[in-house]
Structures are given as structure tokens and as C-alpha cells.
Write a protein that holds these residues in place. Structure first.
Motif, PDB file in Angstrom:
ATOM      1  N   VAL A  83       3.007  -7.528  -2.712  1.00  9.27           N
ATOM      2  CA  VAL A  83       2.349  -6.324  -2.194  1.00  9.27           C
ATOM      3  C   VAL A  83       1.077  -6.700  -1.439  1.00  9.27           C
ATOM      4  O   VAL A  83       0.826  -6.202  -0.345  1.00  9.27           O
ATOM      5  N   ARG A  84       0.280  -7.592  -2.003  1.00  8.52           N
ATOM      6  CA  ARG A  84      -0.958  -8.022  -1.324  1.00  8.52           C
ATOM      7  C   ARG A  84      -0.646  -8.678   0.016  1.00  8.52           C
ATOM      8  O   ARG A  84      -1.277  -8.386   1.027  1.00  8.52           O
ATOM      9  N   ALA A  85       0.323  -9.562   0.032  1.00 10.55           N
ATOM     10  CA  ALA A  85       0.661 -10.285   1.263  1.00 10.55           C
ATOM     11  C   ALA A  85       1.256  -9.345   2.310  1.00 10.55           C
ATOM     12  O   ALA A  85       0.915  -9.423   3.488  1.00 10.55           O
TER      13      ALA A  85
ATOM     14  N   SER B 175       0.753  -6.181   2.654  1.00  9.45           N
ATOM     15  CA  SER B 175      -0.155  -5.096   3.032  1.00  9.45           C
ATOM     16  C   SER B 175      -1.252  -5.541   3.987  1.00  9.45           C
ATOM     17  O   SER B 175      -2.039  -4.709   4.440  1.00  9.45           O
ATOM     18  N   LYS B 176      -1.311  -6.807   4.294  1.00  8.36           N
ATOM     19  CA  LYS B 176      -2.331  -7.290   5.224  1.00  8.36           C
ATOM     20  C   LYS B 176      -1.999  -6.846   6.644  1.00  8.36           C
ATOM     21  O   LYS B 176      -0.830  -6.683   6.988  1.00  8.36           O
TER      22      LYS B 176
ATOM     23  N   GLN C 258       2.843  -8.267  -7.461  1.00  9.84           N
ATOM     24  CA  GLN C 258       1.472  -8.047  -6.979  1.00  9.84           C
ATOM     25  C   GLN C 258       1.158  -8.949  -5.787  1.00  9.84           C
ATOM     26  O   GLN C 258       0.537  -8.508  -4.815  1.00  9.84           O
ATOM     27  N   GLN C 259       1.586 -10.194  -5.839  1.00 13.33           N
ATOM     28  CA  GLN C 259       1.367 -11.106  -4.711  1.00 13.33           C
ATOM     29  C   GLN C 259       2.121 -10.633  -3.473  1.00 13.33           C
ATOM     30  O   GLN C 259       1.597 -10.694  -2.363  1.00 13.33           O
TER      31      GLN C 259
ATOM     32  N   GLN D 174       1.723  -1.648  -9.495  1.00 11.99           N
ATOM     33  CA  GLN D 174       0.667  -1.221  -8.588  1.00 11.99           C
ATOM     34  C   GLN D 174       1.159  -1.373  -7.151  1.00 11.99           C
ATOM     35  O   GLN D 174       1.570  -2.457  -6.757  1.00 11.99           O
ATOM     36  N   TYR D 175       1.100  -0.294  -6.376  1.00 14.61           N
ATOM     37  CA  TYR D 175       1.491  -0.308  -4.966  1.00 14.61           C
ATOM     38  C   TYR D 175       0.246  -0.056  -4.124  1.00 14.61           C
ATOM     39  O   TYR D 175      -0.679   0.599  -4.560  1.00 14.61           O
ATOM     40  N   SER D 176       0.268  -0.550  -2.901  1.00 18.24           N
ATOM     41  CA  SER D 176      -0.841  -0.261  -1.995  1.00 18.24           C
ATOM     42  C   SER D 176      -0.491   0.959  -1.154  1.00 18.24           C
ATOM     43  O   SER D 176       0.661   1.394  -1.110  1.00 18.24           O
TER      44      SER D 176
ATOM     45  N   CYS E 231       2.443   0.627   1.361  1.00 15.30           N
ATOM     46  CA  CYS E 231       3.829   0.492   0.897  1.00 15.30           C
ATOM     47  C   CYS E 231       4.583   1.810   0.987  1.00 15.30           C
ATOM     48  O   CYS E 231       4.045   2.860   0.653  1.00 15.30           O
TER      49      CYS E 231
END
Length: 76
Positions: free
Chosen positions: A14-16, A18-19, A11-12, A37-39, A42
Motif C-alpha cells: 500500500v505504501r509503495a 500510493s506514492k 502495508q508495504q 490499513q488502506y490509503s 487505494c
């Protein structure tokens, strides 16, 4: 790594990744946990390879045009 911490790290990542203005990131792993969970940013590519995988031509030649859908190649 245990599944709880593996999920948190994913999760970290993907968040990083996806910025905006973030360099491209590749995650290579022999496995992923189910229901991650994917953004929207991705792209997921699964590579299935090994001696237990049948030749794609054997699998797809018997089923309509599915192989051409995947490869984008249509035989005339």
C-alpha cells in the motif's frame, strides 16, 4: 504466509503503490486479513463469485432500489 507477515507485506504494498507517479497495481487474492490499513489512494473492488452465491436478480429484486444504486441502472 502467517498473518503477521501478510499484514506487513500488505502495508508495504500500500505504501509503495500510493506514492506519486507509481504504476497502477492490482492485488488479486482469495482472502484478505480483517482490519487492514488502506490509503486514500487505494480503490477496493470485491468480486464475489461462485456456485454458493445467489443470483443477484433474486436478492436485489425484492429489496427496494438497492440493485439500481449498485449498478447505476434504473428501470423505468
Amino acid at each position: 504466509m502467517d498473518p503477521i507477515n501478510e499484514r506487513k507485506m500488505f502495508q508495504q504494498l500500500v505504501r509503495a503503490a500510493s506514492k506519486p507517479n507509481t504504476p497502477q497495481c492490482f492485488l488479486l487474492t482469495p482472502k484478505l486479513l480483517p482490519d487492514l490499513q488502506y490509503s486514500e489512494a487505494c480503490s477496493i473492488l470485491n468480486v464475489m463469485n461462485g456456485p454458493w452465491i445467489e443470483q443477484p436478480s433474486k436478492i436485489w429484486s425484492t429489496t427496494s432500489d438497492q440493485w439500481s444504486i449498485i449498478t447505476g441502472h434504473v428501470e423505468c
